[in-house]
Design an enzyme around this catalytic site. Structure first.
Site, mmCIF file in Angstrom:
data_model
loop_
_atom_site.group_PDB
_atom_site.id
_atom_site.type_symbol
_atom_site.label_atom_id
_atom_site.label_comp_id
_atom_site.label_asym_id
_atom_site.label_seq_id
_atom_site.Cartn_x
_atom_site.Cartn_y
_atom_site.Cartn_z
ATOM 1 N N HIS A 64 -21.979 -26.592 0.997
ATOM 2 C CA HIS A 64 -22.043 -28.029 1.103
ATOM 3 C C HIS A 64 -22.521 -28.415 2.501
ATOM 4 O O HIS A 64 -23.654 -29.115 2.421
ATOM 5 C CB HIS A 64 -20.481 -28.501 0.963
ATOM 6 C CG HIS A 64 -20.797 -30.236 1.344
ATOM 7 N ND1 HIS A 64 -21.284 -31.087 0.593
ATOM 8 C CD2 HIS A 64 -19.860 -30.742 2.340
ATOM 9 C CE1 HIS A 64 -20.780 -32.448 1.238
ATOM 10 N NE2 HIS A 64 -20.096 -32.157 2.133
ATOM 11 N N HIS A 89 -20.705 -31.198 9.966
ATOM 12 C CA HIS A 89 -20.311 -32.681 9.734
ATOM 13 C C HIS A 89 -18.502 -32.816 9.251
ATOM 14 O O HIS A 89 -17.952 -33.737 9.389
ATOM 15 C CB HIS A 89 -21.293 -33.716 8.872
ATOM 16 C CG HIS A 89 -20.751 -33.305 7.452
ATOM 17 N ND1 HIS A 89 -21.592 -32.322 6.638
ATOM 18 C CD2 HIS A 89 -19.869 -33.853 6.447
ATOM 19 C CE1 HIS A 89 -21.124 -32.147 5.539
ATOM 20 N NE2 HIS A 89 -20.182 -33.093 5.322
ATOM 21 N N GLU A 93 -13.060 -32.679 11.167
ATOM 22 C CA GLU A 93 -12.104 -33.341 10.011
ATOM 23 C C GLU A 93 -11.216 -32.080 9.344
ATOM 24 O O GLU A 93 -9.773 -32.270 9.178
ATOM 25 C CB GLU A 93 -12.959 -33.970 8.954
ATOM 26 C CG GLU A 93 -11.956 -34.440 7.863
ATOM 27 C CD GLU A 93 -11.861 -35.935 7.826
ATOM 28 O OE1 GLU A 93 -12.173 -36.528 8.895
ATOM 29 O OE2 GLU A 93 -11.416 -36.382 6.575
ATOM 30 N N ASP A 94 -11.747 -31.154 9.228
ATOM 31 C CA ASP A 94 -11.188 -30.141 8.178
ATOM 32 C C ASP A 94 -10.598 -28.553 8.812
ATOM 33 O O ASP A 94 -10.014 -28.187 7.909
ATOM 34 C CB ASP A 94 -12.211 -29.789 7.032
ATOM 35 C CG ASP A 94 -12.342 -30.731 6.194
ATOM 36 O OD1 ASP A 94 -11.353 -31.857 6.192
ATOM 37 O OD2 ASP A 94 -13.342 -30.710 5.532
ATOM 38 N N ASP A 155 -24.746 -36.563 2.886
ATOM 39 C CA ASP A 155 -23.435 -35.867 2.424
ATOM 40 C C ASP A 155 -22.878 -36.704 1.148
ATOM 41 O O ASP A 155 -22.571 -35.789 0.142
ATOM 42 C CB ASP A 155 -22.114 -36.587 3.445
ATOM 43 C CG ASP A 155 -20.936 -35.909 3.125
ATOM 44 O OD1 ASP A 155 -20.816 -34.834 2.606
ATOM 45 O OD2 ASP A 155 -19.969 -36.333 3.726
ATOM 46 N N ASP A 275 -42.271 -51.159 -18.735
ATOM 47 C CA ASP A 275 -42.684 -50.409 -17.488
ATOM 48 C C ASP A 275 -41.481 -49.427 -17.211
ATOM 49 O O ASP A 275 -40.738 -49.325 -16.538
ATOM 50 C CB ASP A 275 -42.576 -51.245 -16.048
ATOM 51 C CG ASP A 275 -41.380 -52.291 -16.297
ATOM 52 O OD1 ASP A 275 -40.409 -52.244 -16.973
ATOM 53 O OD2 ASP A 275 -41.400 -52.922 -15.003
HETATM 54 MN MN MN Z 1 -19.007 -33.423 3.426
#
Ligand code: MN
Length: 735
Positions: A64, A89, A93-94, A155, A275
């Site tokens: 990811h 990123h 957080e994790d 993300d 179109d």
């Molecule tokens: Mn993420």
């Protein structure tokens, strides 16, 4: 049930390295000395800290962040700092890694961006009613560093691309947020390719049937379309090169979401959307020849095909606020079909595809930077902390999508405003004080009222008066978020002053009635007069709407209401209903079941029938409403009030019928109505509630409200109605 997962660790390791090397290749164009080492360091840190984690699909988690970094580099054109941030990123957080660790290893800038990303990652996960407030927080980070939002978009794009393994209710929620906020944001930042993909992916989950239907239709005519494009492009290609231009000419399909939008907006079937693709002419021009070359190409195209004079758009001379530059025209093709042609240079094309980041790269060569102005505007809007978060979001979203017009000041300066802006918007754009005291304007030297809708190219002079103050109804006159928030805060201030005055008057009145002035009594009074706040009470007193005799009346009933505290119906309802549902066999609301102890109604905005994909929404005062997931209101409800959404499922019961509408069009013929009603009532034994028919010069248009069992029943009926001679189209409509 247990599923066994066989994992070949060695093969996975090889695959991770392969993906990492692809990322390096994608970032090659921006790499400078030492950058490769930085990226490797970030990759190693991410790999190590996510090493025991897996995605819902079972894949290693590290896929990811690598993919997000690759999108940032390849599809948004971001540089090393952003690639490093994208790789990391999710670590704060994790995992156990802290912001301090990041700052020590990668410096302040990187730590700050990751801090922003970590803060907004919680934006949608909360179960609170404060999601609008969270949106605002997210936009605040934009004021710090736009890269936070860009990486967040990367993300989100990767999560949307890999959502198949998520449970259905999560898919719905994520898709709703995406269509509600992320796609408009991508649009405003000029990331057209990402915006289109986000919209298509959202539709794939929110409205799977329509999505598959259009995809299938597009696929059926693919070869035919390719041939048409080839024939259309050939002569352009030839003459363009004859005249010494270097250009790439090709056809590009439009997105499924935009085709569906057109079908809905114009109320036409797929076959009538002309179109389905646009022709692009991408020129390789020297910087000084860009504009001239674009017009040269325009001249070639319109020599070959007749242009629609109303459809020329020149964003080369006046680029859009998000940096978009292009020349658009619509011409009549050889088979009597309108074709849109977009002409631009390679530089302009890169900005059109990748947006903001590409814009930065070319900043020196572009004369003014609309995006800087836009971000400045966002900052101004965000700096008004009093605005109600939901109102703010509505205004903000409207400004994300609107087209722009260009207005001149008396001295000839150019001001950009959204389409539909009025003279009053312009006044607020010039200065808050000018807006607040505006009494009218001169547009092209002619006197007009403040509500005058400005046209592209107008020259505007504002007339002010020191006696003027902002009025409540001004809110209906303006469209820009800036003007709205300024008017609101001024009205609020005005109200505060009135309330202060009212408070003094009330104190005196209470004294004369020998009632003690305290918070408790004031609250009881507001409750008695059914006012939402004590401020409203003061205002009503100041305006003379509540008088001494009214308060006396209160005294007589005071005993009665004493024991009734202020009601709080909202929280009781949401939690209460949720618990009630959970008390059943599953946490899914079953619709159509007699035993169900929970009240629900079918929403009038989308009229769901069994077989439709649906969800329940707990309203403030009307219990649960059942909506279709493709209801026009669904995305807004799910994105903003996730905590009020309950899963819902049909419990099939043939005896029940549901009201729905059918629109039937055709060529008017003797007996047509008879044949239609025969199919409905006799063949299908369906009850009709109403039928309205409109015939105009031989064209028949009917709206019929009928009771059906479920979607299958309805689809069969539609199929048979289409067989009636003269009928050319049958579509379901919602309200
Ligand atoms: Mn993420």
């Amino acid at each position: 049930m247990k599923t066994e997962l066989v994992i070949d660790l060695e093969a996975e390791k090889q695959e991770i390295l392969k993906r990492y090397r692809a990322l390096l290749r994608a970032s090659k164009s921006t790499l400078q000395k030492g950058d490769k080492k930085e990226i490797r360091k970030a990759f190693d840190m991410a790999l190590e800290s996510h090493k025991d984690m897996r995605r819902k699909s079972g894949e290693p988690y590290i896929y990811h962040p690598i993919a997000v970094a690759q999108i940032a580099a390849e599809e948004i054109g971001l540089g090393t700092t952003s690639i490093v941030c994208a790789l990391l990123h999710d670590v704060v957080e994790d995992t156990d890694i802290t912001l301090e660790d990041i700052e020590r290893e990668f410096g302040k800038k990187t730590a700050k961006i990751i801090d922003g990303l970590t803060k907004i990652s919680g934006v949608f996960d909360t179960n609170s009613s404060l999601q609008a407030e969270n949106f605002r927080k997210m936009l605040l980070t934009l004021a710090d560093d736009v890269r936070v939002i860009l990486i967040k978009l990367a993300d989100r794009l990767h999560n949307m691309r890999t959502m198949d393994f998520m449970p259905r209710h999560k898919q719905l929620k994520i898709a709703s947020e995406t269509i509600y906020l992320y796609a408009p944001l991508a649009h405003r930042l000029g990331l057209y390719a990402i915006k289109s993909e986000l919209e298509d992916l959202s539709m794939k989950y929110l409205d799977p049937d329509t999505y598959k239907f259009i995809a299938k239709k597009l696929n059926e005519k693919k070869a035919e379309r390719a041939l048409f494009i080839k024939k259309f492009v050939e002569p352009i290609d030839e003459i363009v090169h004859e005249q010494g231009l270097v250009a790439d000419v090709y056809g590009r399909p439009k997105s499924i979401h935009s085709i569906w939008n057109k079908m809905k907006k114009k109320n036409i079937p797929f076959e009538e959307v002309y179109d389905l693709f646009a022709i692009r002419i991408i020129l390789d021009s020297a910087p000084e020849n860009e504009k001239a070359d674009c017009w040269k190409a325009y001249s070639i195209v319109t020599d070959l095909y007749r242009p629609n004079p109303d459809r020329l758009r020149d964003w080369v001379s006046s680029p859009k606020g998000n940096g978009y530059e292009s020349l658009h025209t619509t011409v009549m093709g050889p088979r009597g079909q309108w074709v849109e042609v977009q002409i631009r240079t390679q530089r302009m094309n890169e900005i059109a595809e990748k947006g903001f980041a590409a814009h930065w790269k070319y900043k020196e060569s572009s004369n003014d930077n609309g995006l800087d102005q836009w971000i400045q505007k966002v900052r101004e809007m965000l700096s008004n902390p009093e605005a109600n978060a939901l109102d703010f979001l509505d205004d903000f979203k409207m400004n994300l999508f609107s087209d722009e017009i260009f207005i001149f000041t008396p001295k000839g300066a150019l001001i950009q405003l959204p389409l539909g802006a009025t003279a009053l918007d312009f006044a607020f754009e010039i200065h808050t004080d000018v807006g607040a005291t505006c009494i009218g304007a001169k547009v092209n030297h002619k006197l007009v009222p403040i509500s005058y809708k400005l046209q592209n190219g107008d020259q505007v002079e504002i007339i002010t008066s020191s006696k003027q103050t902002p009025k409540e109804d001004w809110l209906n006159v303006v469209v820009t978020a800036k003007a709205k928030s300024k008017i609101k805060s001024s009205l609020k201030e005005e109200k505060r002053k009135i309330a202060e005055n009212g408070k003094e008057i009330l104190e005196r009145k209470l004294k004369s009635l020998k009632i003690t002035y305290n918070t408790d009594n004031i609250q009881k009074l507001s409750y008695f007069f059914k006012l939402p706040s004590t401020q409203e009470l003061f205002v009503n007193v100041a305006l003379g709407k509540i008088e001494l005799k009214d308060i006396r009346e209160y005294l007589t009933t005071e005993k009665e209401i004493e024991n009734r505290g202020p009601e709080r119906p909202e929280n009781l309802t949401v939690d209460g209903i949720k618990n009630k549902i959970k008390g059943g066999e599953s946490d899914i609301l079953l619709i159509g079941e007699d035993m169900q102890r929970i009240d629900y109604t079918l929403a009038a905005c989308c009229n769901p029938i069994p077989g439709d994909d649906v969800f329940g929404f707990i309203t403030v005062s009307e219990g649960i409403k059942i909506h279709r997931t493709n209801c026009p209101n669904a995305a807004q409800l799910m994105a903003n009030y996730g905590y009020r959404v309950v899963k819902a499922k049909w419990n099939r019961q043939k005896e029940l019928t549901f009201l729905t509408g059918l629109k039937i069009v055709g060529i008017d013929d003797v007996g047509l109505i008879n044949n239609i009603t025969r199919v409905i009532s006799t063949d299908f034994k369906v009850n009709m509630r109403s039928i309205t028919v409109d015939t105009n010069e031989g064209i028949f248009e009917g709206s019929i409200m009928i009771f059906v069992n479920d979607t299958e029943h309805l689809e069969n009926l539609i199929k048979n109605l289409l067989k009636v001679r003269g009928v050319t189209g049958v579509t379901r409509f919602d309200a």
